[in-house]
Design a protein around this motif. Structure first.
Motif, mmCIF file in Angstrom:
data_model
loop_
_atom_site.group_PDB
_atom_site.id
_atom_site.type_symbol
_atom_site.label_atom_id
_atom_site.label_comp_id
_atom_site.label_asym_id
_atom_site.label_seq_id
_atom_site.Cartn_x
_atom_site.Cartn_y
_atom_site.Cartn_z
ATOM 1 N N ARG A 100 50.565 11.165 70.747
ATOM 2 C CA ARG A 100 51.180 10.560 71.929
ATOM 3 C C ARG A 100 52.683 10.721 71.938
ATOM 4 N N TRP A 108 50.694 11.778 79.134
ATOM 5 C CA TRP A 108 49.740 10.871 78.507
ATOM 6 C C TRP A 108 49.017 10.020 79.546
ATOM 7 N N GLU A 109 49.759 9.475 80.470
ATOM 8 C CA GLU A 109 49.130 8.622 81.477
ATOM 9 C C GLU A 109 48.128 9.410 82.307
ATOM 10 N N ASN A 112 45.030 9.968 80.122
ATOM 11 C CA ASN A 112 44.387 8.690 79.843
ATOM 12 C C ASN A 112 43.671 8.144 81.078
ATOM 13 N N GLN A 116 39.628 7.631 81.600
ATOM 14 C CA GLN A 116 38.999 6.375 82.024
ATOM 15 C C GLN A 116 38.065 6.611 83.203
ATOM 16 N N ARG B 48 46.994 -0.931 81.154
ATOM 17 C CA ARG B 48 45.912 0.022 80.985
ATOM 18 C C ARG B 48 46.433 1.449 81.080
ATOM 19 N N ARG B 49 47.359 1.659 81.987
ATOM 20 C CA ARG B 49 47.885 3.017 82.144
ATOM 21 C C ARG B 49 48.683 3.451 80.927
ATOM 22 N N ILE B 50 49.473 2.531 80.378
ATOM 23 C CA ILE B 50 50.221 2.923 79.189
ATOM 24 C C ILE B 50 49.264 3.117 78.019
ATOM 25 N N GLY B 51 48.101 2.502 78.127
ATOM 26 C CA GLY B 51 47.113 2.704 77.062
ATOM 27 C C GLY B 51 47.308 1.756 75.896
#
Lengths: 318, 478
Positions: A100, A108-109, A112, A116, B48-51
């Protein structure tokens, strides 16, 4: 940079590119398979798709004979297929998550959020298999994810070794994908292309272009109907076509040189990549067809594989 | 402890709003429920987006879960903070002196202040460290001290975390999210910044590098890997520090030094901020079955060619049995009275205490001396008769393994839910950094909140959430 970080970046990009490729193959195959058989809807469409995706052997080990629904499921969702779309996105994210700090927050976003989304569809599919409309939406999502990841990396990442290693992964994978789909399609179609020109071929050949998103590019470059040898020309030797083998190798050489300059040292990876690039630059289609397209592509796939190995040996392992 | 009402940090028993919370109360009053709901939703999306996730061990499906975040900040006044900060510095200074002494000449044991068996029989005591000084005598570079309030005046220390305390990424990310969520309220309150924590941490780690490292030491963060529950934090810290996040397999030992494997060959590593427990650091020195560590690391460490932060063997000081001696330990090394109180604690190893504890189980909280994260403890007032009976058996079988404390009436702060706003119990974990140039605490910390109504367990592994913690200047009398 840590060797492991470079390795994760390389594979992160490879898996995202592969997810895109599998989604494209599945999409075009689905279109082809829905055509009446006289217009190209051949029964072995899905077998060809599995083969181009490098998934025929694992498929046969699990299911035996090729069945369209099972093939779709295997290409998109099956955990036993290392290259299924969900596995590619999962592995892409695992690699991204491990590094990351080497990715920008935007990249990353993007991965990610896409992951999801994929998990959601996966759960939904596990409860009740997706209908055609939902399948198409999922394929679109996978392709868009690859596009977004690529775009966010391009727009936000520093131009340093982190970026270069991820780009190398992308282009090594892309070169492999292009070579494979061309090889598989030519193999299937060749016996029937002795009398080129029927509507059957038209849809078949068009499908290759669609799979590498080159339908419009083709017409811009050649300004004539779809011809098998022109498609091969486009996908092998045309530098302006971003998925052609020569374009991929132009990039691979460029990024390997950038790394060598930054580190002050050239190695086997640079040498081998340049050889392959030169071979492509000096090739003509006539020559390619004389040696045999299949032989040419097989050799290319082999070279490309070994260059991946040379990169790993030189940078990614200790 | 009786049925005394809980101390609420915003509202007095008489229903008045405390001055330090005035702006927060105004904001809550002016925000319709829909607005708060949309803020809660926004916050969740951001996390959630930043994880930012953490894994709950033993929970198969939820391998990556968000820690619930409450959007109402917890507020401390500058004067309250100043007192707390002094107490924290005093306590961590004593912890470091204590460890240097334990692995040195053992004066405190000779003086009979701490019984030597609780040190030498403690599994976290590392004989490998005895007689081997560490740079600047600092063992606990990063400490997380859990404190609670029960009334207006006092802070109690619940627990010292001197191994690899986690949670600081939440402190920083909570702040980030609050600044985006309620910029106006944030600006109006003039909240003391915590964003410079990574700067302080980097300075702290640099200051303890081995002498042989030269002017620009290489620092890394060592993580067990991405399946560790705190992996997000490890990568977050490496990123903020601008250093490599390494796993054991990225490091190797050659000729008395530690190196990392890079794309340009091997590079020497001088300071390792390790987020890996002692047991897993080096399969040659500790657990031979561990694949997470670096073979030979301990020998380099013992030769003084690499610094580990925190040092090996700090676990002996944050043990719950040692905790009970902290007031004496502070007096011994600083010559001062402890500023922060200890929660009154019964040491079950002492027969009289054991008898009292067994007689009063329904009122007490009983903890394992070496337990953590809220596992293996008994919360008397919330336990069934059967649970208490079973626990009594465990206790009798091995009394020295337990301590007991009264159920503290932890203070409450308002928290926001779909059903409205209600008081919930909170604690606070400030992070204390010790380097060659002194001890530092950024103003704030991680406030953990027990989101279940009436619950006193704030651990994230047990359904707790977090809040941003605001230190603001004392309000002028109006």
């Amino acid at each position: 940079m840590l060797s492991r970080t470079a390795d994760n970046l390389f594979w992160f990009a490879r898996y995202m590119e592969r997810a895109d490729f599998i989604a494209r193959i599945a999409n075009t195959t689905r279109r082809l398979a829905s055509l009446p058989s006289g217009d190209g809807g051949a029964a072995n469409e899905w077998e060809a798709a599995l083969s181009a995706a490098g998934a025929l052997e694992p498929y046969e080990a699990v299911h035996g004979a090729v069945d369209p629904d099972k093939a779709v499921d295997f290409l998109l969702f099956d955990a036993r297929n290392p290259s299924s779309i969900v596995n590619c996105i999962e592995s892409g994210r695992v690699n991204a998550r491990a590094v990351r700090t080497a990715l920008t927050i935007e990249t990353w976003e993007t991965i990610n959020a896409g992951w999801q989304e994929m998990k959601k569809v996966q759960r939904q599919h596990a409860q009740k298999p997706l209908d055609t409309e939902e399948l198409v939406a999922f394929l679109d999502m996978a392709m868009k994810l690859a596009l977004d990841v690529d775009g966010s990396a391009y727009r936000t990442m520093l131009r340093n070794d982190a970026y270069w290693f991820s780009r190398l992964g992308l282009y090594v994978e892309r070169a492999d994908n292009t070579a494979r789909i061309l090889d598989v399609k030519y193999n299937i179609l060749l016996p029937e292309t002795e009398a080129v020109g029927g509507s059957l071929d038209y849809f078949q050949w068009n499908a290759i272009l669609r799979a590498v998103s080159a339908v419009t590019s083709y017409h811009w470059i050649y300004r004539e109907g779809v011809k098998p040898w022109l498609i091969a020309d486009l996908l092998i030797l045309r530098p302006e076509m971003p998925r052609s083998l020569i374009a991929c190798y132009g990039e691979i050489v460029r990024f390997l040189d950038a790394i060598a300059n930054a580190y002050g040292r050239q190695g086997a990876a640079q040498r081998r990549a340049r050889q392959t690039y030169t071979k492509l630059q000096n090739a003509t289609m006539k020559q390619v067809f004389t040696t045999g397209l299949h032989e040419f592509l097989t050799e290319f796939i082999e070279d490309n594989y070994e260059i991946g190995g040379a990169i790993a040996e030189q940078y990614l392992l200790d | 402890m009786g049925q005394k009402p809980f101390f609420d940090e915003m509202t007095t028993a008489g229903g008045d709003i405390r001055a330090v919370y005035r702006r927060i109360a105004q904001w809550l009053e002016q925000s319709p429920p829909e607005l708060l709901a949309s803020r809660r939703h926004q916050a969740e999306l951001m996390f959630r987006r930043i994880g930012i996730t953490f894994a709950v061990y033993g929970d198969q499906d939820a391998t990556e879960r968000l820690i619930p975040f409450d959007i109402i900040p917890r507020v401390l006044s500058r004067s309250e903070w100043t007192r707390l900060e002094k107490g924290l510095i005093q306590r961590v200074t004593a912890l470091n002196a204590f460890l240097a002494d334990l692995y040195g000449t053992g004066e405190i044991l000779k003086a009979g202040i701490v019984p030597s068996d609780i040190i030498y029989r403690n599994p976290a005591y590392r004989p490998e460290m005895a007689g081997r000084p560490v740079p600047h005598n600092i063992y606990v570079h990063i400490a997380g001290i859990d404190v609670v309030r029960v009334d207006e005046n006092d802070f109690y220390v619940l627990e010292d975390n001197a191994r690899t305390p986690s949670g600081v990424s939440y402190m920083l990310e909570n702040r980030e999210v609050m600044m985006r969520l309620v910029p106006d309220l944030f600006a109006a309150c003039r909240v003391a910044p915590v964003e410079n924590y990574p700067e302080h941490l980097r300075a702290c780690l640099r200051s303890v590098a081995p002498l042989s490292a030269g002017g620009d030491p290489t620092i890394v963060v060592l993580t067990p890997g991405q399946y560790n529950s705190a992996y997000y934090e490890h990568s977050f810290l490496a990123d903020k520090l601008g250093v490599e996040l390494v796993e054991g397999r990225d490091l190797l030992v050659r000729d008395g030094f530690v190196y990392m494997r890079t794309t340009q060959g091997r590079k020497r590593v001088d300071v390792i901020y390790r987020r890996l427990d002692d047991d897993f650091l080096d399969p040659l020195a500790f657990r031979p079955d561990s694949a997470l560590g670096v073979p030979g690391l301990m020998s380099v460490y013992q030769a003084g060619n690499v610094t580990l932060a925190n040092a090996v063997g700090t676990g002996v000081a944050d043990d719950k049995a040692v905790y009970t001696y902290m007031p004496e330990i502070i007096r011994f090394y600083t010559g001062e009275e402890p500023i922060l109180k200890n929660v009154p604690t019964w040491r079950c190893r002492e027969p009289e205490a054991l008898k009292y504890v067994l007689d009063h189980l329904p009122e007490l909280v009983v903890k394992e001396v070496n337990g953590s994260g809220g596992y293996g403890m008994l919360v008397g007032p919330h336990a069934s008769k059967d649970e208490i009976a079973t626990f009594a058996q465990k206790l009798k079988a091995d009394p020295a393994n337990f301590i007991a404390q009264p159920t503290l009436s932890l203070s409450t702060c308002p928290a926001s839910f779909a059903q409205g706003i209600g008081p919930r119990h909170v604690d606070l974990r400030p992070f204390v950094l010790s380097g060659a140039d002194g001890v530092r605490v950024v103003p704030g910390g991680l406030t953990r909140v027990a989101l279940k109504e009436g619950s006193l367990v704030v651990n994230s592994s047990q359904g707790g959430g977090t809040k941003d913690t605001w230190v603001i200047d004392d309000p002028q009398a109006v």
